[in-house]
Design a protein around this motif. Structure first.
Motif, PDB file in Angstrom:
ATOM      1  N   ARG A  55       0.873  -1.178   0.000  1.00  0.00           N
ATOM      2  CA  ARG A  55       0.000   0.000   0.000  1.00  0.00           C
ATOM      3  C   ARG A  55       0.905   1.221   0.000  1.00  0.00           C
ATOM      4  O   ARG A  55       1.914   1.252   0.706  1.00  0.00           O
ATOM      5  CB  ARG A  55      -0.831   0.047   1.307  1.00  0.00           C
ATOM      6  CG  ARG A  55      -1.896  -1.007   1.464  1.00  0.00           C
ATOM      7  CD  ARG A  55      -3.147  -0.645   0.710  1.00  0.00           C
ATOM      8  NE  ARG A  55      -3.644   0.708   0.921  1.00  0.00           N
ATOM      9  CZ  ARG A  55      -4.513   1.063   1.855  1.00  0.00           C
ATOM     10  NH1 ARG A  55      -4.957   0.176   2.721  1.00  0.00           N
ATOM     11  NH2 ARG A  55      -4.945   2.316   1.930  1.00  0.00           N
ATOM     12  N   THR A 165      -7.136  16.218 -12.641  1.00  0.00           N
ATOM     13  CA  THR A 165      -7.838  16.864 -13.764  1.00  0.00           C
ATOM     14  C   THR A 165      -8.757  17.977 -13.291  1.00  0.00           C
ATOM     15  O   THR A 165      -9.099  18.865 -14.065  1.00  0.00           O
ATOM     16  CB  THR A 165      -8.703  15.833 -14.527  1.00  0.00           C
ATOM     17  OG1 THR A 165      -9.690  15.338 -13.609  1.00  0.00           O
ATOM     18  CG2 THR A 165      -7.880  14.693 -15.058  1.00  0.00           C
ATOM     19  N   THR A 168     -13.350  16.043 -10.402  1.00  0.00           N
ATOM     20  CA  THR A 168     -14.043  15.686  -9.152  1.00  0.00           C
ATOM     21  C   THR A 168     -14.508  16.943  -8.421  1.00  0.00           C
ATOM     22  O   THR A 168     -15.643  17.018  -7.943  1.00  0.00           O
ATOM     23  CB  THR A 168     -13.111  14.853  -8.233  1.00  0.00           C
ATOM     24  OG1 THR A 168     -12.640  13.746  -8.982  1.00  0.00           O
ATOM     25  CG2 THR A 168     -13.814  14.375  -6.988  1.00  0.00           C
TER      26      THR A 168
HETATM   27  O1  PRT Z   1      -4.320   1.303  -2.063  1.00  0.00           O
HETATM   28  P1  PRT Z   1      -3.312   2.352  -1.794  1.00  0.00           P
HETATM   29  O2  PRT Z   1      -3.321   2.846  -0.380  1.00  0.00           O
HETATM   30  O3  PRT Z   1      -1.952   1.939  -2.271  1.00  0.00           O
HETATM   31  O4  PRT Z   1      -3.701   3.585  -2.763  1.00  0.00           O
HETATM   32  P2  PRT Z   1      -4.548   4.914  -2.473  1.00  0.00           P
HETATM   33  O5  PRT Z   1      -5.957   4.632  -2.866  1.00  0.00           O
HETATM   34  O6  PRT Z   1      -4.274   5.446  -1.113  1.00  0.00           O
HETATM   35  O7  PRT Z   1      -3.856   5.939  -3.453  1.00  0.00           O
HETATM   36  P3  PRT Z   1      -4.124   6.261  -5.006  1.00  0.00           P
HETATM   37  O8  PRT Z   1      -3.745   5.082  -5.830  1.00  0.00           O
HETATM   38  O9  PRT Z   1      -5.491   6.839  -5.201  1.00  0.00           O
HETATM   39  O10 PRT Z   1      -3.074   7.464  -5.191  1.00  0.00           O
HETATM   40  C1  PRT Z   1      -1.703   7.245  -5.109  1.00  0.00           C
HETATM   41  C2  PRT Z   1      -0.982   8.555  -5.383  1.00  0.00           C
HETATM   42  O11 PRT Z   1      -1.333   9.043  -6.683  1.00  0.00           O
HETATM   43  C3  PRT Z   1      -1.338   9.736  -4.470  1.00  0.00           C
HETATM   44  O12 PRT Z   1      -0.670   9.697  -3.231  1.00  0.00           O
HETATM   45  C4  PRT Z   1      -0.870  10.918  -5.324  1.00  0.00           C
HETATM   46  O13 PRT Z   1       0.518  11.116  -5.159  1.00  0.00           O
HETATM   47  C5  PRT Z   1      -1.119  10.448  -6.752  1.00  0.00           C
HETATM   48  N1  PRT Z   1      -2.292  11.089  -7.389  1.00  0.00           N
HETATM   49  C6  PRT Z   1      -2.242  11.792  -8.563  1.00  0.00           C
HETATM   50  C7  PRT Z   1      -3.560  11.123  -6.958  1.00  0.00           C
HETATM   51  C8  PRT Z   1      -4.293  11.854  -7.885  1.00  0.00           C
HETATM   52  N2  PRT Z   1      -3.452  12.246  -8.877  1.00  0.00           N
HETATM   53  C9  PRT Z   1      -5.711  12.041  -7.701  1.00  0.00           C
HETATM   54  N3  PRT Z   1      -6.351  12.693  -8.514  1.00  0.00           N
HETATM   55  N4  PRT Z   1      -4.161  10.584  -5.874  1.00  0.00           N
HETATM   56  C10 PRT Z   1      -5.497  10.733  -5.714  1.00  0.00           C
HETATM   57  N5  PRT Z   1      -6.288  11.435  -6.570  1.00  0.00           N
HETATM   58  C11 PRT Z   1      -7.766  11.472  -6.239  1.00  0.00           C
HETATM   59  C12 PRT Z   1      -8.158  12.643  -5.353  1.00  0.00           C
HETATM   60  O14 PRT Z   1      -8.006  12.283  -3.984  1.00  0.00           O
HETATM   61  C13 PRT Z   1      -9.628  12.865  -5.728  1.00  0.00           C
HETATM   62  O15 PRT Z   1     -10.480  11.955  -5.052  1.00  0.00           O
HETATM   63  O16 PRT Z   1      -8.535  11.636  -7.421  1.00  0.00           O
HETATM   64  C14 PRT Z   1      -9.642  12.509  -7.192  1.00  0.00           C
HETATM   65  C15 PRT Z   1      -9.486  13.790  -7.986  1.00  0.00           C
HETATM   66  O17 PRT Z   1      -9.071  13.562  -9.286  1.00  0.00           O
HETATM   67  P4  PRT Z   1      -9.449  14.567 -10.457  1.00  0.00           P
HETATM   68  O18 PRT Z   1      -8.734  14.050 -11.656  1.00  0.00           O
HETATM   69  O19 PRT Z   1     -10.963  14.483 -10.612  1.00  0.00           O
HETATM   70  O20 PRT Z   1      -8.999  15.944 -10.072  1.00  0.00           O
END
Ligand code: PRT
Ligand code: ZN
Length: 218
Positions: A55, A165, A168
């Motif tokens: 993770r 992007t 959301t």
């Molecule tokens: O299961 P695990 O714990 O390994 O994964 P996770 O679910 O905690 O993380 P994950 O895979 O979602 O994200 C891993 C990493 O990707 C984050 O720590 C960031 O460094 C990077 N990253 C890049 C992002 C995004 N872009 C992102 N857009 N992480 C999350 N988001 C989410 C954000 O939280 C929101 O809910 O996407 C949504 C917004 O996206 P847009 O494109 O609509 O703006």
């Protein structure tokens, strides 16, 4: 198969937003390995390296504690965990920003309007640091996920969440007020790596690859 104590160990995200591009990077720099389902780690055939699948949340601490030598995670997570690690190289993918956002119809128009307000986030440490720098007292409501719906549930006046992007934020009728930090994926290392020569060989390949990728973009 057991981990090899003499090999370098790198932790990467098992299944998430960074996984595909991380694996692509490792293949591009010439590492040969196979991945099987439910496998906890893979051994490279042509380099003394074991790749562990974890993770992302666990990676900064594993690297800090020298349980693994290297890790690939978002810079946002490294700052949130205050991890005592070396940032070796920005990798040019996983770009996002941690932003403060408010409902489009909100009366909150500038940062100082957040005084005494409730802000929902999964990044309490980064948010607290930012608010302290801005000299703002606000209530931090920590949520594990779905932070963007907190204002419509009326449990928060603002949110602090990752944005890439922006769709959301938009689809939840929110707008960005301010950027707290910018992030991309980064290669981190423990401060106590023993296999210095192997690390140097790996770094040369990674740096050449990211230079090549950056050159293609511009
Ligand atoms: O299961 P695990 O714990 O390994 O994964 P996770 O679910 O905690 O993380 P994950 O895979 O979602 O994200 C891993 C990493 O990707 C984050 O720590 C960031 O460094 C990077 N990253 C890049 C992002 C995004 N872009 C992102 N857009 N992480 C999350 N988001 C989410 C954000 O939280 C929101 O809910 O996407 C949504 C917004 O996206 P847009 O494109 O609509 O703006
Ligand atoms: Zn996570």
């Amino acid at each position: 198969m057991k981990l090899n104590g003499n090999n370098l160990k790198i932790a990467i995200q098992k299944d998430g937003r960074l996984t595909e591009q991380t694996l692509k990077l490792l293949k591009e720099i010439g590492l040969e390995f196979e991945i099987y389902k439910r496998q906890l780690f893979s051994r490279c055939r042509n380099f003394p390296l074991d790749i562990l699948f974890l993770r992302d949340d666990d990676i900064p601490e594993y690297v800090q504690d020298n349980t693994v030598d290297l890790g690939i995670v978002g810079e946002n997570l490294v700052s949130e965990r205050n991890a005592n690690v070396r940032n070796l190289e920005k990798l040019g993918f996983g770009y996002c920003s941690l932003v403060l956002a408010v409902p489009q119809k909100s009366g909150i128009r500038k940062i100082t309007d957040l005084e005494s307000k409730r802000i929902a986030t999964s990044y309490p440490v980064s948010l607290r640091t930012y608010l302290r720098q801005q000299n703002i007292q606000a209530e931090i409501i920590q949520l594990k996920g779905s932070v963007e719906i907190a204002p419509s549930l009326e449990i928060a006046d603002a949110i602090c969440d990752l944005r890439s992007t922006g769709s959301t934020i938009k689809s939840n009728n929110l707008k960005v007020l301010e950027t707290v930090l910018e992030s991309q994926s980064v290669l981190i290392s423990s401060k106590q790596i023993k296999q210095k020569k192997e690390l140097e060989r790996l770094l040369i390949r990674i740096r050449a690859d990211s230079k090549h990728r950056k050159a293609n973009i511009s």
